[in-house]
Design an enzyme around this catalytic site. Sequence first.
Site, short mmCIF file in Angstrom:
data_model
loop_
_atom_site.label_atom_id
_atom_site.label_comp_id
_atom_site.label_asym_id
_atom_site.label_seq_id
_atom_site.Cartn_x
_atom_site.Cartn_y
_atom_site.Cartn_z
N ALA A 183 -3.41 -5.01 15.54
CA ALA A 183 -4.73 -4.42 15.29
C ALA A 183 -5.05 -3.36 16.34
O ALA A 183 -5.64 -3.66 17.39
CB ALA A 183 -5.78 -5.52 15.27
N GLU A 189 -8.85 2.06 14.59
CA GLU A 189 -10.29 1.90 14.33
C GLU A 189 -10.77 3.12 13.54
O GLU A 189 -10.05 4.12 13.44
CB GLU A 189 -11.06 1.81 15.66
CG GLU A 189 -10.61 0.63 16.50
CD GLU A 189 -11.26 0.62 17.89
OE1 GLU A 189 -12.09 1.51 18.18
OE2 GLU A 189 -10.93 -0.29 18.67
N ALA A 210 -10.63 5.92 15.85
CA ALA A 210 -9.42 6.00 16.68
C ALA A 210 -8.18 5.71 15.82
O ALA A 210 -7.83 4.56 15.61
CB ALA A 210 -9.50 5.01 17.84
N SER A 227 -4.87 8.46 15.02
CA SER A 227 -3.79 9.09 15.79
C SER A 227 -4.12 9.07 17.28
O SER A 227 -3.23 8.89 18.12
CB SER A 227 -3.60 10.55 15.34
OG SER A 227 -3.24 10.57 13.98
N GLU A 278 2.32 4.03 11.57
CA GLU A 278 3.17 3.98 12.77
C GLU A 278 3.41 5.39 13.32
O GLU A 278 4.49 5.72 13.81
CB GLU A 278 4.47 3.23 12.48
CG GLU A 278 4.19 1.81 11.97
CD GLU A 278 5.19 0.75 12.36
OE1 GLU A 278 6.00 0.99 13.26
OE2 GLU A 278 5.12 -0.33 11.77
C1 LIG Z 1 -1.52 1.07 4.37
C2 LIG Z 1 -1.77 1.24 5.83
C3 LIG Z 1 -1.35 0.26 6.72
C4 LIG Z 1 -1.64 0.38 8.08
N1 LIG Z 1 -1.33 -0.65 8.93
C5 LIG Z 1 -1.79 -0.63 10.21
C6 LIG Z 1 -1.64 -1.77 11.07
O1 LIG Z 1 -1.05 -2.77 10.70
N2 LIG Z 1 -2.18 -1.70 12.31
C7 LIG Z 1 -2.83 -0.60 12.78
O2 LIG Z 1 -3.30 -0.62 13.90
N3 LIG Z 1 -2.97 0.51 12.00
C8 LIG Z 1 -2.48 0.52 10.73
N4 LIG Z 1 -2.64 1.60 9.91
C9 LIG Z 1 -3.30 2.79 10.44
C10 LIG Z 1 -2.36 3.96 10.62
O3 LIG Z 1 -1.49 3.75 11.69
C11 LIG Z 1 -3.24 5.23 10.77
O4 LIG Z 1 -3.84 5.47 9.50
C12 LIG Z 1 -2.47 6.44 11.24
O5 LIG Z 1 -2.01 6.27 12.56
C13 LIG Z 1 -3.28 7.73 11.17
O6 LIG Z 1 -4.55 7.57 11.71
P1 LIG Z 1 -5.83 8.02 10.84
O7 LIG Z 1 -5.71 7.39 9.51
O8 LIG Z 1 -7.05 7.74 11.63
O9 LIG Z 1 -5.67 9.58 10.64
P2 LIG Z 1 -6.14 10.73 11.67
O10 LIG Z 1 -5.68 10.40 13.04
O11 LIG Z 1 -7.57 11.02 11.46
O12 LIG Z 1 -5.27 11.96 11.15
C14 LIG Z 1 -5.63 12.77 10.03
C15 LIG Z 1 -4.69 13.95 9.97
O13 LIG Z 1 -4.79 14.72 11.18
C16 LIG Z 1 -3.52 14.84 11.80
N5 LIG Z 1 -3.68 14.86 13.26
C17 LIG Z 1 -4.34 13.95 14.05
N6 LIG Z 1 -4.23 14.31 15.33
C18 LIG Z 1 -3.49 15.45 15.38
C19 LIG Z 1 -3.02 16.30 16.41
N7 LIG Z 1 -3.27 16.04 17.69
N8 LIG Z 1 -2.29 17.39 16.08
C20 LIG Z 1 -2.00 17.66 14.78
N9 LIG Z 1 -2.42 16.89 13.75
C21 LIG Z 1 -3.14 15.79 14.04
C22 LIG Z 1 -2.74 13.62 11.32
O14 LIG Z 1 -1.34 13.83 11.41
C23 LIG Z 1 -3.21 13.52 9.89
O15 LIG Z 1 -2.50 14.44 9.10
C24 LIG Z 1 -2.31 1.53 8.56
C25 LIG Z 1 -2.67 2.54 7.67
C26 LIG Z 1 -2.42 2.40 6.32
C27 LIG Z 1 -2.88 3.48 5.38
#
Ligand SMILES: Cc1cc2nc3c(=O)[nH]c(=O)nc-3n(C[C@H](O)[C@H](O)[C@H](O)COP(=O)(O)OP(=O)(O)OC[C@H]3O[C@@H](n4cnc5c(N)ncnc54)[C@H](O)[C@@H]3O)c2cc1C
Length: 383
Positions: free
Chosen positions: A123, A126, A129, A131, A364
């Site tokens: 977990a 958020e 939070a 990426s 991931e």
């Molecule tokens: C089905 C599913 C299962 C998941 N399982 C887990 C889990 O078990 N545990 C857990 O903790 N999380 C989990 N996640 C969360 C997942 O790891 C995140 O959704 C992912 O890391 C992206 O974060 P975000 O969705 O907030 O997107 P954001 O961070 O908001 O990103 C949106 C877009 O902006 C881009 N972006 C962001 N920052 C930058 C940057 N600095 N430079 C260029 N581009 C950027 C991203 O690449 C993306 O294209 C899961 C998500 C899904 C959909």
Amino acid sequence: MTLPSDTLEQLLDTVSRFVREQLVPMEHQVADDDAIPDTIVEAMREMGLFGLSIPEAYGGLGLTMEEEVLVAFELGQTSPAFRSLVGTNNGIGSQGIIIDGTEEQKQRYLPRMASGEIIGSFALTEAEAGSDAGSLRTSARREGDEYVLNGTKRFITNAPRAGLFTVFARTDPQQPGARGVSAFLVDADTPGITLGPPDKKMGQKGAHTCDVIFDECRVPASALLGGKEGQGFRTAMKVLDRGRLHISAVCVGVAERLIRDSLRYAMERKQFGQPLAEFQLIQAMLADSRTEAYAARCMVMETARRKDAGLDVSTDAACSKMFASEMVGRVADRAVQIHGGAGYIADYGIERFYRDVRLFRIYEGTTQIQQLVIARNMIREVG
Ligand SMILES: Cc1cc2nc3c(=O)[nH]c(=O)nc-3n(C[C@H](O)[C@H](O)[C@H](O)COP(=O)(O)OP(=O)(O)OC[C@H]3O[C@@H](n4cnc5c(N)ncnc54)[C@H](O)[C@@H]3O)c2cc1C
């Protein structure tokens, strides 16, 4: 520990047969019901699939990274939802304990995770939070011999089934970045935890995610992973290295399955009086997919071997995750194209894979985050 070659072959053969004979025939049902039948979960437990990467001393199979990716190539040959069920216990749900846990924490959780008695969820993410995981806001306030957790995690894989959460929370409010973050091992039945409704996802039906809400959730100080504050983010990053390689291997497996299905269809289906496979434009798509899947397989194997040799594979694991997850997206797209209208119709199962594999480029670490990791490491190496 490296398995004797005949034992490894036997394991791969058993997993391959299980996938072909029991999982592939269930794919449509699992997608329609959005649930994996208990009989399949039990069979996975009996085969030891929940403990592939957990050391033998704690009841797992203790596979090396190379052995684990070989198994993941096989598990990738069917709907990714099946792999997702065992994925957290082998990856993000258990690795934090294996890498940084205290002996007592290992004894307490790993044997039950290896047997599949409990499912571990990771977990971190958020609402604010994703990426930028280091900016997380969930807090862990120290009160005597306890920590009190408050905050909401989202999109947490296997949360509805979880027995244990590895929760990342800020122990030092004065440290806004990654250094103020610690990891906690929190039993899912701890008072103060509630789950949101299951998320409605684009694909991977049968695998579930939901919010996990911590409201004045009290855990003993012994729940602090490794017994040290401020190490949580570092643990998360170490865990993701292994997880990225595992996901890359699953991408290769899915790509190989889609290439096989596409080739079979192209050889059976006739248009203009000949099989589709005789058309050079179809051949080009098959050849491109085969080449890219092979390239990804080589990257994953090489990186896994380097990891087993004790080398730092942070850059190569990110390269593998980026290439393999983008590759399987292209392969799935070509599979739809080769199947024509049938590729778009649910009965044939190809459109389901097309939706399922989209996730690999997001979780991931998104493709963009892999690019940042790779480039930053490149610059650091020169510096
Ligand atoms: C089905 C599913 C299962 C998941 N399982 C887990 C889990 O078990 N545990 C857990 O903790 N999380 C989990 N996640 C969360 C997942 O790891 C995140 O959704 C992912 O890391 C992206 O974060 P975000 O969705 O907030 O997107 P954001 O961070 O908001 O990103 C949106 C877009 O902006 C881009 N972006 C962001 N920052 C930058 C940057 N600095 N430079 C260029 N581009 C950027 C991203 O690449 C993306 O294209 C899961 C998500 C899904 C959909």
